[in-house]
Design a protein around this motif. Structure first.
Motif, mmCIF file in Angstrom:
data_model
loop_
_atom_site.group_PDB
_atom_site.id
_atom_site.type_symbol
_atom_site.label_atom_id
_atom_site.label_comp_id
_atom_site.label_asym_id
_atom_site.label_seq_id
_atom_site.Cartn_x
_atom_site.Cartn_y
_atom_site.Cartn_z
ATOM 1 N N TYR A 127 0.886 -1.155 0.000
ATOM 2 C CA TYR A 127 0.000 0.000 0.000
ATOM 3 C C TYR A 127 0.924 1.205 0.000
ATOM 4 O O TYR A 127 1.843 1.290 0.814
ATOM 5 C CB TYR A 127 -0.893 0.029 1.242
ATOM 6 C CG TYR A 127 -2.074 -0.903 1.154
ATOM 7 C CD1 TYR A 127 -3.294 -0.455 0.629
ATOM 8 C CD2 TYR A 127 -1.977 -2.215 1.572
ATOM 9 C CE1 TYR A 127 -4.380 -1.302 0.536
ATOM 10 C CE2 TYR A 127 -3.060 -3.070 1.485
ATOM 11 C CZ TYR A 127 -4.255 -2.608 0.955
ATOM 12 O OH TYR A 127 -5.328 -3.444 0.861
ATOM 13 N N PHE A 128 0.682 2.149 -0.923
ATOM 14 C CA PHE A 128 1.499 3.347 -1.005
ATOM 15 C C PHE A 128 0.730 4.562 -0.497
ATOM 16 O O PHE A 128 -0.474 4.688 -0.740
ATOM 17 C CB PHE A 128 1.967 3.588 -2.443
ATOM 18 C CG PHE A 128 2.962 2.557 -2.910
ATOM 19 C CD1 PHE A 128 4.182 2.414 -2.269
ATOM 20 C CD2 PHE A 128 2.662 1.731 -3.970
ATOM 21 C CE1 PHE A 128 5.096 1.459 -2.692
ATOM 22 C CE2 PHE A 128 3.570 0.773 -4.402
ATOM 23 C CZ PHE A 128 4.790 0.639 -3.760
ATOM 24 N N GLY A 175 -2.488 11.359 1.575
ATOM 25 C CA GLY A 175 -2.874 11.192 2.966
ATOM 26 C C GLY A 175 -3.538 9.872 3.326
ATOM 27 O O GLY A 175 -3.994 9.707 4.453
ATOM 28 N N GLU A 176 -3.604 8.926 2.397
ATOM 29 C CA GLU A 176 -4.151 7.606 2.715
ATOM 30 C C GLU A 176 -3.341 6.533 2.004
ATOM 31 O O GLU A 176 -2.566 6.813 1.093
ATOM 32 C CB GLU A 176 -5.638 7.518 2.339
ATOM 33 C CG GLU A 176 -5.911 7.663 0.870
ATOM 34 C CD GLU A 176 -7.400 7.715 0.541
ATOM 35 O OE1 GLU A 176 -8.234 7.321 1.370
ATOM 36 O OE2 GLU A 176 -7.721 8.153 -0.573
ATOM 37 N N LEU A 177 -3.521 5.299 2.452
ATOM 38 C CA LEU A 177 -2.827 4.175 1.836
ATOM 39 C C LEU A 177 -3.669 3.654 0.676
ATOM 40 O O LEU A 177 -4.864 3.377 0.844
ATOM 41 C CB LEU A 177 -2.596 3.067 2.864
ATOM 42 C CG LEU A 177 -1.698 3.439 4.033
ATOM 43 C CD1 LEU A 177 -1.718 2.332 5.092
ATOM 44 C CD2 LEU A 177 -0.276 3.712 3.558
ATOM 45 N N ILE A 220 6.623 6.138 2.750
ATOM 46 C CA ILE A 220 6.266 5.834 1.367
ATOM 47 C C ILE A 220 4.992 5.004 1.331
ATOM 48 O O ILE A 220 4.177 5.119 0.431
ATOM 49 C CB ILE A 220 7.407 5.056 0.685
ATOM 50 C CG1 ILE A 220 8.669 5.887 0.631
ATOM 51 C CG2 ILE A 220 6.993 4.600 -0.704
ATOM 52 C CD1 ILE A 220 9.888 5.078 0.245
ATOM 53 N N GLY A 221 4.849 4.113 2.305
ATOM 54 C CA GLY A 221 3.719 3.200 2.359
ATOM 55 C C GLY A 221 4.029 2.063 3.305
ATOM 56 O O GLY A 221 4.821 2.224 4.239
ATOM 57 N N VAL A 222 3.415 0.893 3.043
ATOM 58 C CA VAL A 222 3.637 -0.277 3.888
ATOM 59 C C VAL A 222 3.735 -1.536 3.028
ATOM 60 O O VAL A 222 3.154 -1.607 1.942
ATOM 61 C CB VAL A 222 2.521 -0.467 4.944
ATOM 62 C CG1 VAL A 222 2.458 0.726 5.889
ATOM 63 C CG2 VAL A 222 1.174 -0.737 4.306
ATOM 64 N N LEU A 223 4.453 -2.507 3.543
ATOM 65 C CA LEU A 223 4.485 -3.864 3.002
ATOM 66 C C LEU A 223 3.597 -4.694 3.921
ATOM 67 O O LEU A 223 3.829 -4.750 5.128
ATOM 68 C CB LEU A 223 5.920 -4.408 2.999
ATOM 69 C CG LEU A 223 6.098 -5.892 2.662
ATOM 70 C CD1 LEU A 223 5.553 -6.234 1.292
ATOM 71 C CD2 LEU A 223 7.575 -6.264 2.775
#
Length: 163
Positions: A57-58, A62-64, A129-132
């Motif tokens: 998710y990037f 302001g949101e993923l 940047i986001g999440v894995l």
């Protein structure tokens, strides 16, 4: 064509060391975030046992927002602070959740998911940047060794992106 495999029978530290080396090989000469995320999600999904989802998710406005992944279709947008992914983004700390049904506000994209690990992706300057995000149908699938190994693999990914 990339033909690497990582033996899931290796001790976890060795397994993740091999996985990081293969990720570096996949990323060689490529700095596009989407291309590298697509290849890494496929590498993780096909190398790690007992997974039902692996992807990104990037952070966008302001949101993923869902990026490349392997597994069933996913939630498209996740608010910062909501669910396991949103919590990882908000706290900028890896979230290891042994039982997603016990996690307040868990977002169930795949009913088969029972445990989850989410690694925040940050630049060296601390920019999110986001999440894995990685899910498993097995309870307590992820432990501290997985956290350490996947954080190292995530760093390899973050170091490659330039866009």
């Amino acid at each position: 064509m990339f033909e690497g495999t990582v033996s899931a029978t290796l001790p976890k530290a060795e397994f993740y060391g091999e996985l990081a080396m293969q990720a570096r090989s996949l990323f060689a000469g490529e700095s596009n975030r989407i291309a590298n995320a697509a290849n890494l999600s496929a590498l993780l999904f096909n190398s790690m046992p007992d997974l039902n989802w692996a992807g990104f998710y990037f952070l966008t406005e302001g949101e993923l927002v869902v990026g490349p992944f392997q597994g069933k279709p996913a939630c498209v947008r996740i608010a910062i602070g909501r669910g396991v992914c949103g919590r990882a983004a908000e706290t900028r700390e890896t979230q290891v959740v042994p039982d997603v049904h016990a996690f307040p506000g868990h977002i169930a994209c795949d009913a088969a998911s029972r445990s989850e690990i989410v690694i925040p992706l940050q630049t060296a300057a601390g920019e999110l940047i986001g999440v894995l995000d990685i899910d498993s149908p097995k309870l307590a699938r992820f432990d501290n060794a997985d956290r350490q190994g996947l954080e190292a693999v995530a760093r390899v990914f973050v170091e490659t992106i330039r866009d």
